[in-house]
Write a protein that holds these residues in place. Structure first.
Motif, short mmCIF file in Angstrom:
data_model
loop_
_atom_site.label_atom_id
_atom_site.label_comp_id
_atom_site.label_asym_id
_atom_site.label_seq_id
_atom_site.Cartn_x
_atom_site.Cartn_y
_atom_site.Cartn_z
N UNK A 122 -52.29 -19.14 -30.67
CA UNK A 122 -51.06 -19.35 -30.20
C UNK A 122 -49.79 -19.92 -31.22
N UNK A 123 -50.13 -20.75 -32.49
CA UNK A 123 -49.15 -20.96 -33.50
C UNK A 123 -49.82 -20.46 -34.54
N UNK A 124 -48.58 -20.10 -35.33
CA UNK A 124 -48.26 -19.70 -36.71
C UNK A 124 -47.84 -20.41 -37.31
N UNK A 125 -48.22 -22.16 -37.85
CA UNK A 125 -47.18 -22.89 -38.92
C UNK A 125 -47.73 -23.15 -40.32
N UNK A 126 -46.01 -23.26 -41.09
CA UNK A 126 -46.56 -22.74 -43.10
C UNK A 126 -45.84 -24.36 -43.56
N UNK A 127 -46.16 -24.50 -44.15
CA UNK A 127 -45.75 -25.60 -45.10
C UNK A 127 -44.20 -25.37 -45.31
N UNK A 128 -43.69 -26.20 -44.66
CA UNK A 128 -41.91 -25.83 -44.98
C UNK A 128 -41.87 -24.90 -46.21
N UNK A 129 -42.05 -24.83 -47.47
CA UNK A 129 -41.65 -24.69 -48.55
C UNK A 129 -42.46 -22.50 -48.55
N UNK A 130 -42.48 -22.58 -47.55
CA UNK A 130 -43.12 -20.99 -48.06
C UNK A 130 -41.68 -20.13 -46.53
N UNK A 131 -42.04 -18.93 -47.44
CA UNK A 131 -41.08 -18.62 -46.92
C UNK A 131 -41.85 -17.71 -45.21
N UNK A 132 -40.91 -17.48 -44.63
CA UNK A 132 -41.54 -16.77 -43.10
C UNK A 132 -41.74 -15.08 -43.43
N UNK A 133 -42.96 -14.70 -42.92
CA UNK A 133 -43.86 -13.24 -43.73
C UNK A 133 -42.71 -12.69 -42.62
N UNK A 134 -42.81 -11.51 -43.30
CA UNK A 134 -42.58 -9.91 -42.82
C UNK A 134 -43.17 -9.32 -42.04
N UNK A 135 -44.40 -9.88 -40.94
CA UNK A 135 -45.35 -9.03 -40.57
C UNK A 135 -44.91 -8.10 -39.06
#
Ligand SMILES: Nc1ncnc2c1ncn2[C@@H]1O[C@H](COS(=O)(=O)NC(=O)C[C@H](N)c2ccccc2)[C@@H](O)[C@H]1O
Length: 526
Positions: free
Chosen positions: A113-126
């Motif tokens: 339902x959600x992909x939560x990432x640490x804020x120092x990580x770039x959003x992935x191009x999936x």
């Protein structure tokens, strides 16, 4: 907002219980981007959990909706895992270094339902992604793309609900999601408390990536004991000086890591270990610790308790056994002792008989209340490993068929032999690769060894690789003398066709010897 009943087994409730007794004690000790150490108290961590949970609850997710958490181990990531636990949202951990292809497979399998990432990580191009996305740090959880609100069919978070799904490396192809309930992981961690693996005065350093349950083990053991979790940053792991300086400055009393964690410092600068004056214990797990390296570690840390943690993600772990200090010179394999409190390991031989005689060997079956629920959406694979108890199948009790072989010693303890699928057939004879590796590590100058079979012309050729001490690497390695040595110890069909010196053994994401990469390396032309 669905909540666990106060009496329910829930990872949040177990790990935040110490906040009542010592709210100002450190829960996490971590370095910021400048390497400055910060202590986050149980009170502050719990407040962050509640802050995240309020934002998550606003999304209207239902109990059981998976949330991918992408981060390295840190206070904010721990808060994210516990906020998910509080709301009954199974967390699926990945690390920043999890390849896009693998994350895509995980997303395909669990449709999070959600992909939560640490804020120092770039959003992935999936090319496919979770419905919703968010970023989190010590300041809070910010939703980037909200998932569609669900019709909430569930009203309470139960002990049998899923706490997390960890994807195994899937050595046989597709990665499988190991589904662990709150009851399983809480029961396991209570056993760790009973075995007193860590106590409230400990500062437990964790070095594994978050997608490896060894990282979840460190979080669970530290926080359930009211101790402090001390995550070691990935960039500090590669440099012996930076790793030991961090462990020293953070006053780590217990260090968790795979055997390869210690390889660089043992090879390049073992004296740095003398600075770890706060260290009381080391827990290693994941694969056998090559004995020459383990002896070296023991020499450098004579007062430190070395613990061999054995087990599989499907039950988090099975046994924790102190390494004899000093390790007897003639000892070739390590004991994996007896199962942790409340669990039991049984050996079943090739004919399906229960092994009771010392000296007998067989496959390890684990009886435990902390077994996984099953592989995500894969009942066939589940049925292969969650099997009727071989001692008395008629009860219908399921036990974990581990795929590991061990020998029963005179004291009733188990001695690890190897994986059943590392048994290979060479000219019709069963060969235990671990036994060849154990023999090779007895050669002077050899620090670690790995054996593998390489297909050649329809035949299976045994090949091996060794790593050497700096001194031995400077000299010429006499491969034929090495093979002659093995030939004196083992039957001829177990003598590798060749043995190659490598600067280091290739490793998987989780830090284990990567046997597929090794086989490719050994088949490639010199
Ligand atoms: N101490 C060992 N000696 C020798 N072979 C081993 C050993 N620990 C695993 N293994 C091997 O690794 C397999 C399990 O691999 S795994 O599912 O990725 N899990 C792990 O490696 C770590 C495990 N979940 C764990 C986590 C936390 C504490 C202890 C253990 C076992 O079946 C064994 O073949």
């Amino acid at each position: 907002m669905p909540r666990p009943h106060p009496s329910a087994d829930n990872l949040y409730q177990l790990l935040m219980a110490p906040a009542d007794a010592g709210p100002d004690r450190p829960a996490v000790v971590e370095a910021d981007e400048n390497g400055v150490l910060h202590e986050i108290s149980y009170r502050r961590l719990d407040a962050l959990v509640k802050q995240y949970a309020a934002v998550l609850d606003g999304l209207g997710l239902d109990v059981g909706d998976p949330v991918v958490v992408e981060a390295d181990t840190c206070a904010a990531a721990v808060a994210m895992l516990l906020a998910c636990s509080l709301l009954g949202l199974p967390f699926v951990t990945v690390s920043p270094h999890t390849p896009d292809t693998r994350l895509a497979t995980i997303i395909d399998q669990v449709t999070p339902a959600l992909h939560a990432r640490a804020n120092d990580l770039p959003a992935r191009e999936l090319d496919r992604h979770a419905e919703g996305s968010a970023v989190f740090d010590l300041g809070g959880l910010v939703i980037e793309r909200a998932p569609a609100p669900r019709v909430r069919r569930r009203r309470e978070v139960l002990s049998t609900d899923t706490a997390y799904i960890v994807f195994t490396s899937g050595s046989t192809g597709r990665p499988k999601g190991v589904v662990m309930s709150h009851r399983a992981i809480v029961t396991f961690l209570r056993a760790m408390l009973a075995d007193q693996l860590a106590g409230p005065a400990d500062r437990v350093a964790s070095t594994s990536p978050l997608q490896f349950d060894f990282a979840l083990f460190g979080i669970g053991v530290a926080l359930s004991a009211g101790a402090a979790l001390v995550p070691v940053r990935r960039e500090d792991l590669g440099s012996p000086r930076r790793m030991t300086a961090f462990l020293r400055d953070a006053k780590a009393t217990q260090v968790h890591g795979v055997p390869s964690l210690w390889r660089p410092v043992l090879r390049h600068d073992p004296d740095l270990l003398l600075e770890l004056t706060h260290l009381r214990s080391v827990v290693f797990a994941g694969e056998e610790f090559p004995l020459p390296e383990l002896r070296r570690l023991q020499e450098m840390l004579p007062a430190v308790r070395l613990v061999n943690g054995y087990g599989a993600t499907e039950s988090m772990a099975a046994s924790f056994t102190d390494v004899p200090n000093p390790l007897p010179a003639d000892q070739e394999r390590l004991s994996i002792g007896r199962a942790h409190a409340g669990a039991e390991m049984t050996l079943v031989d090739a004919d399906g008989r229960i092994v009771t005689e010392p000296g007998g060997s067989g496959e390890i079956y684990l009886r435990s209340p902390a077994l996984f629920t099953g592989y995500w959406n894969d009942p066939e694979a589940t049925a292969k490993v969650l099997v009727p108890d071989p001692v008395e199948p008629r009860h219908g009790t399921k036990v974990l068929r581990t795929g590991d072989l061990a020998r029963l010693d005179e004291t009733g303890e188990l001695c690890f032999i190897g994986r059943a699928d590392f048994q290979v057939q060479i000219r019709g004879n069963r060969v235990e690769l671990g036994e060849i590796e154990g023999t090779l590590t007895r050669l002077p100058g050899v620090t670690a060894a790995a054996a593998t079979v390489v297909p050649r012309g329809g035949d299976q050729i045994l090949m091996a690789a060794v790593t050497l001490t700096a001194a031995a690497a400077a000299a010429d390695f006499d491969a034929s003398a090495a093979l002659a040595f093995v030939g004196k110890q083992l039957p001829s069909y177990m003598v590798p066709r060749s043995v190659r010196v490598l600067p280091e053994l290739p490793l998987t994401q989780n830090g284990k010897v990567d046997r597929e990469a090794l086989t490719r390396r050994l088949t490639a032309p010199r």
